[in-house]
Motif scaffolding. Structure first.
Motif, PDB file in Angstrom:
ATOM      1  N   GLY A   1      45.012  39.290  17.158  1.00 56.85           N
ATOM      2  CA  GLY A   1      45.311  40.364  18.099  1.00 56.85           C
ATOM      3  C   GLY A   1      44.775  40.098  19.497  1.00 56.85           C
ATOM      4  O   GLY A   1      44.675  41.012  20.322  1.00 56.85           O
ATOM      5  N   LEU A   2      44.426  38.836  19.783  1.00 61.70           N
ATOM      6  CA  LEU A   2      43.883  38.496  21.098  1.00 61.70           C
ATOM      7  C   LEU A   2      44.986  37.976  22.011  1.00 61.70           C
ATOM      8  O   LEU A   2      45.903  37.300  21.554  1.00 61.70           O
ATOM      9  N   ALA A   3      44.868  38.304  23.298  1.00 61.55           N
ATOM     10  CA  ALA A   3      45.806  37.757  24.270  1.00 61.55           C
ATOM     11  C   ALA A   3      45.414  36.311  24.559  1.00 61.55           C
ATOM     12  O   ALA A   3      44.231  35.991  24.606  1.00 61.55           O
ATOM     13  N   VAL A   4      46.421  35.437  24.714  1.00 60.10           N
ATOM     14  CA  VAL A   4      46.152  34.071  25.152  1.00 60.10           C
ATOM     15  C   VAL A   4      46.666  33.945  26.580  1.00 60.10           C
ATOM     16  O   VAL A   4      47.869  33.967  26.818  1.00 60.10           O
ATOM     17  N   HIS A   5      45.741  33.874  27.513  1.00 61.64           N
ATOM     18  CA  HIS A   5      46.109  33.859  28.929  1.00 61.64           C
ATOM     19  C   HIS A   5      46.404  32.447  29.399  1.00 61.64           C
ATOM     20  O   HIS A   5      45.806  31.483  28.911  1.00 61.64           O
ATOM     21  N   ALA A   6      47.309  32.360  30.375  1.00 63.16           N
ATOM     22  CA  ALA A   6      47.550  31.063  31.011  1.00 63.16           C
ATOM     23  C   ALA A   6      46.278  30.670  31.742  1.00 63.16           C
ATOM     24  O   ALA A   6      45.481  31.527  32.128  1.00 63.16           O
ATOM     25  N   ARG A   7      46.098  29.378  31.913  1.00 58.83           N
ATOM     26  CA  ARG A   7      44.916  28.906  32.619  1.00 58.83           C
ATOM     27  C   ARG A   7      44.875  29.493  34.018  1.00 58.83           C
ATOM     28  O   ARG A   7      45.825  29.383  34.774  1.00 58.83           O
ATOM     29  N   SER A   8      43.746  30.148  34.353  1.00 60.37           N
ATOM     30  CA  SER A   8      43.636  30.765  35.672  1.00 60.37           C
ATOM     31  C   SER A   8      43.214  29.727  36.704  1.00 60.37           C
ATOM     32  O   SER A   8      43.371  29.918  37.899  1.00 60.37           O
ATOM     33  N   GLY A   9      42.647  28.625  36.230  1.00 59.00           N
ATOM     34  CA  GLY A   9      42.179  27.601  37.159  1.00 59.00           C
ATOM     35  C   GLY A   9      40.781  27.900  37.677  1.00 59.00           C
ATOM     36  O   GLY A   9      40.140  27.045  38.282  1.00 59.00           O
ATOM     37  N   GLY A  10      40.284  29.094  37.428  1.00 59.43           N
ATOM     38  CA  GLY A  10      38.956  29.464  37.919  1.00 59.43           C
ATOM     39  C   GLY A  10      37.850  28.717  37.202  1.00 59.43           C
ATOM     40  O   GLY A  10      36.892  28.243  37.813  1.00 59.43           O
ATOM     41  N   VAL A  11      37.985  28.613  35.887  1.00 61.95           N
ATOM     42  CA  VAL A  11      36.957  27.927  35.093  1.00 61.95           C
ATOM     43  C   VAL A  11      37.604  26.739  34.397  1.00 61.95           C
ATOM     44  O   VAL A  11      38.715  26.835  33.903  1.00 61.95           O
TER      45      VAL A  11
END
Ligand code: TXA
Ligand code: MG
Length: 331
Positions: free
Chosen positions: A193-203
């Motif tokens: 049930g977790l969202a998988v986010h696109a790489r933000s590039g921040g970390v």
């Protein structure tokens, strides 16, 4: 030199290093709260100081003592013990040399029974990068650790069952960002049930920026593309060549040796064999390893990630294809 659990515990308690078996790969382990021990990890490995270390603990409860945990951590940590590393904001009690000065620390609870037992006994974070010299292949047997570090005390836990380094995720409020592919892929996090986010590039994981995982002989990755790009030059593939394939596929060129990561086409088996085969093929005396990507799904994503890095993909893919074809023409 092989040591038992009691000896391994004693060495870590007095600030020494050991080869630590985990289900992913062997680690070069030291007490994370002892800065001298951490310094000697960096020195022994030849690792640049900007590349931080993973802290290993015996449970999610133990991790909570060192980190601030967002709501998603609750379900994410149900994958522990296991081949998952979670980046969390630490609470200041981890020495900055471990995190290379970052506010985030990488935590992992490994599932290997010997590692877990040792971590329970110590009840403190153990810093451990993979037990290879910087840039080389991660070891998946005690013998491979001893090859790279002949003087190191190694706790022999057999052959690693996963065979590739852990999946690294950044833990966000409602889900994760995957920084290094491994045994756990997007679908495993979504199933929780977790969202998988696109790489933000921040970390990012600084280690992922480096040339990596190279076997000790050159590796050429055949491109699925047949045509060279304009201006690309050929590099010579000479001498004895081993083809490292998958799923029973035979090479379309004349190889001197043929190896198969999984004749039955099992992605988990391919992951388990990858670094082991790199090592065995290099020792077999060939001059070049020629390989291809495997299906880009599940743990296959992680295998392909390691293949690309090991081959130094950008520079060599088309050259590999062209020369491989030429060889066949000569048969
Ligand atoms: O399976 C594994 O993860 C193995 C076993 C021994 O646990 N360990 C391992 O460690 O692969 P290492 O050091 O070879 O790779 C850890 C990666 C590196 O790319 C490093 O840059 C990243 O994790 N990393 C560690 N701490 C980090 C942090 N605080 N922030 C961002 N990246 C971090
Ligand atoms: Mg490594």
């Amino acid at each position: 030199m092989k040591v038992n659990l009691d000896q391994a515990e004693a060495i870590l308690r007095r600030g020494g290093l050991i080869g630590l078996p985990t289900e992913t790969v062997y680690g070069l382990a030291g007490d994370a709260l002892n800065s001298d021990a951490v310094v000697s990890i960096f020195e022994t490995k030849g690792r640049p100081a900007f590349n931080p270390l993973i802290c290993h603990l015996h449970s999610a409860e133990a991790v909570r003592r060192f980190a601030r945990t967002p709501p998603s951590f609750e379900s994410l940590s149900t994958l522990w013990p296991g081949p998952l590393t979670i980046l969390l904001p630490h609470n200041g009690s981890i020495p900055s040399i471990v995190t290379s000065g970052s506010d985030l620390c990488a935590f992992r609870v490994p599932s290997h029974p010997l590692a877990l037992e040792l971590l329970r006994r110590l009840d403190r974070p153990v810093a451990a990068p993979s037990a290879n010299r910087s840039g080389r292949t991660s070891p998946v047997t005690a013998g491979m650790v001893e090859d790279q570090f002949p003087n190191l005390a190694v706790l022999d836990g057999g052959t690693c069952s996963v065979g590739l380094e852990s999946t690294i995720v950044l833990c966000r409020e409602d889900g994760v960002e995957i920084l290094r592919p491994g045994r756990f892929a997007s679908e495993d996090f979504e199933a929780l049930g977790l969202a998988v986010h696109a790489r933000s590039g921040g970390v990012h994981a600084p280690g992922m920026l480096l040339r990596h995982y190279a076997p000790s002989v050159p590796l050429v990755l055949l491109s699925p593309l047949d045509m060279p790009e304009p201006g690309e030059t050929e590099s010579e593939v000479t001498g004895r060549t081993a083809y490292l394939g998958f799923g029973g596929k035979s090479p379309d060129f004349a190889a001197d040796e043929i190896w198969d990561l999984s004749p039955s086409g099992n992605l988990h088996e391919a992951a388990r064999q990858l670094f082991f085969y790199f090592d065995r093929i290099a020792k077999s005396g060939v001059d070049t390893i020629v390989t291809e990507l495997i299906p880009e799904q599940g743990i296959g994503i992680a295998v392909n990630d390691r293949l690309r890095r090991a081959a130094d993909f950008a520079g060599r893919r088309n050259a590999g294809r062209i020369l491989a074809r030429k060889k066949k023409d000569h048969v």
